[in-house]
Design a protein around this motif. Structure first.
Motif, PDB file in Angstrom:
ATOM      1  N   ALA A   1       0.816  -1.212   0.000  1.00  0.00           N
ATOM      2  CA  ALA A   1       0.000   0.000   0.000  1.00  0.00           C
ATOM      3  C   ALA A   1       0.849   1.262   0.000  1.00  0.00           C
ATOM      4  CB  ALA A   1      -0.933   0.004   1.211  1.00  0.00           C
ATOM      5  N   ASP A   2       2.108   1.123   0.399  1.00  0.00           N
ATOM      6  CA  ASP A   2       2.971   2.293   0.575  1.00  0.00           C
ATOM      7  C   ASP A   2       4.386   1.930   0.145  1.00  0.00           C
ATOM      8  OD1 ASP A   2       4.010   4.711   1.356  1.00  0.00           O
ATOM      9  OD2 ASP A   2       3.105   4.676   3.347  1.00  0.00           O
TER      10      ASP A   2
ATOM     11  N   GLN B   1     -10.353  -0.485   1.564  1.00  0.00           N
ATOM     12  CA  GLN B   1     -10.003   0.906   1.237  1.00  0.00           C
ATOM     13  C   GLN B   1      -8.532   1.161   1.540  1.00  0.00           C
ATOM     14  OE1 GLN B   1     -12.922   2.921   3.752  1.00  0.00           O
ATOM     15  NE2 GLN B   1     -14.200   3.299   1.954  1.00  0.00           N
ATOM     16  N   ARG B   2      -8.012   2.218   0.968  1.00  0.00           N
ATOM     17  CA  ARG B   2      -6.638   2.641   1.224  1.00  0.00           C
ATOM     18  C   ARG B   2      -6.684   3.929   2.038  1.00  0.00           C
ATOM     19  NH1 ARG B   2      -2.505   5.346  -1.946  1.00  0.00           N
ATOM     20  NH2 ARG B   2      -0.441   4.440  -1.608  1.00  0.00           N
ATOM     21  N   HIS B   3      -6.229   3.845   3.274  1.00  0.00           N
ATOM     22  CA  HIS B   3      -6.267   4.978   4.190  1.00  0.00           C
ATOM     23  C   HIS B   3      -4.857   5.480   4.465  1.00  0.00           C
ATOM     24  CE1 HIS B   3     -10.442   3.733   6.008  1.00  0.00           C
ATOM     25  NE2 HIS B   3     -10.498   4.040   4.726  1.00  0.00           N
ATOM     26  N   SER B   4      -4.767   6.568   5.210  1.00  0.00           N
ATOM     27  CA  SER B   4      -3.448   7.124   5.554  1.00  0.00           C
ATOM     28  C   SER B   4      -3.494   7.753   6.936  1.00  0.00           C
ATOM     29  CB  SER B   4      -3.005   8.163   4.522  1.00  0.00           C
ATOM     30  OG  SER B   4      -3.876   9.290   4.539  1.00  0.00           O
TER      31      SER B   4
ATOM     32  N   ARG C   1      -5.508  -9.239   2.108  1.00  0.00           N
ATOM     33  CA  ARG C   1      -5.395  -8.913   0.681  1.00  0.00           C
ATOM     34  C   ARG C   1      -4.535  -9.965  -0.035  1.00  0.00           C
ATOM     35  NH1 ARG C   1      -6.126  -4.535  -2.703  1.00  0.00           N
ATOM     36  NH2 ARG C   1      -4.626  -4.328  -4.408  1.00  0.00           N
TER      37      ARG C   1
ATOM     38  N   TRP D   1      -7.149  -3.087   9.937  1.00  0.00           N
ATOM     39  CA  TRP D   1      -6.245  -2.299   9.108  1.00  0.00           C
ATOM     40  C   TRP D   1      -4.806  -2.790   9.248  1.00  0.00           C
ATOM     41  CZ3 TRP D   1      -2.464   1.303  11.039  1.00  0.00           C
ATOM     42  CH2 TRP D   1      -2.433   1.406  12.435  1.00  0.00           C
TER      43      TRP D   1
ATOM     44  N   HIS E   1       0.506   5.046   4.243  1.00  0.00           N
ATOM     45  CA  HIS E   1      -0.679   4.531   3.567  1.00  0.00           C
ATOM     46  C   HIS E   1      -0.833   3.045   3.902  1.00  0.00           C
ATOM     47  CE1 HIS E   1      -1.236   8.179   1.128  1.00  0.00           C
ATOM     48  NE2 HIS E   1       0.089   8.233   1.137  1.00  0.00           N
ATOM     49  N   TYR E   2      -2.065   2.601   4.033  1.00  0.00           N
ATOM     50  CA  TYR E   2      -2.303   1.206   4.420  1.00  0.00           C
ATOM     51  C   TYR E   2      -3.705   0.810   3.979  1.00  0.00           C
ATOM     52  CZ  TYR E   2      -4.632   3.746   8.165  1.00  0.00           C
ATOM     53  OH  TYR E   2      -5.431   4.624   8.851  1.00  0.00           O
ATOM     54  N   TYR E   3      -3.949  -0.504   3.939  1.00  0.00           N
ATOM     55  CA  TYR E   3      -5.274  -1.015   3.609  1.00  0.00           C
ATOM     56  C   TYR E   3      -6.119  -1.122   4.876  1.00  0.00           C
ATOM     57  CZ  TYR E   3      -3.304  -2.148  -0.924  1.00  0.00           C
ATOM     58  OH  TYR E   3      -2.715  -2.064  -2.157  1.00  0.00           O
TER      59      TYR E   3
END
Length: 217
Positions: A43-44, A177-180, A209, A201, A189-191
């Motif tokens: 994610a990052d 979703q992809r959050h931060s 995933r 999360w 950033h992470y799922y």
């Protein structure tokens, strides 16, 4: 485009696991020259360079899939008083001790210590890809079939509660979703997956995933 079915019946899901996964220890668990392909850097991407310079911390977690007609995933809510990741949703597991025969043994031992899920109810089936975290943990996720009818004995020093989530919900990518958030002066950033009042999360969402990629694609 290949159709992806997220609502697999238990029999089909476990058949795919047997076909696609093994209990061969993934390369790179303790080898610094090997960088795991999966991890927080999914994610990052910038986190890959951060993780590569950290000391390696081998660990293993159990991904317990309960063999209900519609499979569910057993998750834990970590104790609020823990110094690391308090209150977060996680899989049972922890560091690999020198006395453990393999990562699967580590995951089973930690699962018994944390939530009291006994061995006769657990059928280890295979490892997902090695997962590297920003702090240097290299985690081996063990997919396991869990027979219904078990009883848990939670260790309050480590776990506040457990809960189940339908596997189909977790595998539906519309729920991912992809959050931060800010972390040590950087934006991470992470799922993340929201299930009712539960917020799944980071590493846990990242491993889920990987489960989707390996079994459902």
């Amino acid at each position: 485009m290949q159709e992806v079915v997220t609502g697999l019946a238990a029999s089909e899901f476990f058949a795919r696991v047997r076909e696609r996964l093994t209990l061969d220890v993934p390369p790179g668990l303790t080898d610094a020259s090997v960088t795991p392909k999966r991890g927080d850097h999914d994610a990052d991407p910038v986190m890959r360079k951060v993780a590569e310079v950290r000391p390696i911390r081998p660990a293993a977690v159990l991904v317990p899939i309960i063999d209900n007609p519609e499979p569910t995933v057993l998750l834990t809510q970590r104790a609020q008083h823990l110094p690391d990741h308090p209150g977060q949703v996680s899989f049972p597991g922890g560091k690999i001790d020198k006395g453990d025969a393999n990562p699967c043994a580590s995951a089973l031992r930690e699962t018994m210590e944390e939530i009291g899920l006994d061995r006769p109810h657990i059928e280890p089936m295979g490892y997902l890809d090695l997962y590297m975290t920003t702090l240097g943990y290299r985690i081996v996720p063990v997919i396991a079939r869990v027979k219904p009818g078990f009883h848990l004995n939670l260790n309050p020093a480590e776990v506040d509660s457990t809960f189940e989530v339908p596997l189909a919900f977790l595998m539906d990518q519309a729920n991912v979703q992809r959050h931060s958030r800010e972390w040590q002066g950087m934006t991470r950033h992470y799922y993340a997956i929201t299930f009712g009042e539960r917020y799944i999360w980071g590493v846990t969402a990242g491993i889920l995933r990987n489960l989707y990629d390996r079994i459902y694609r």
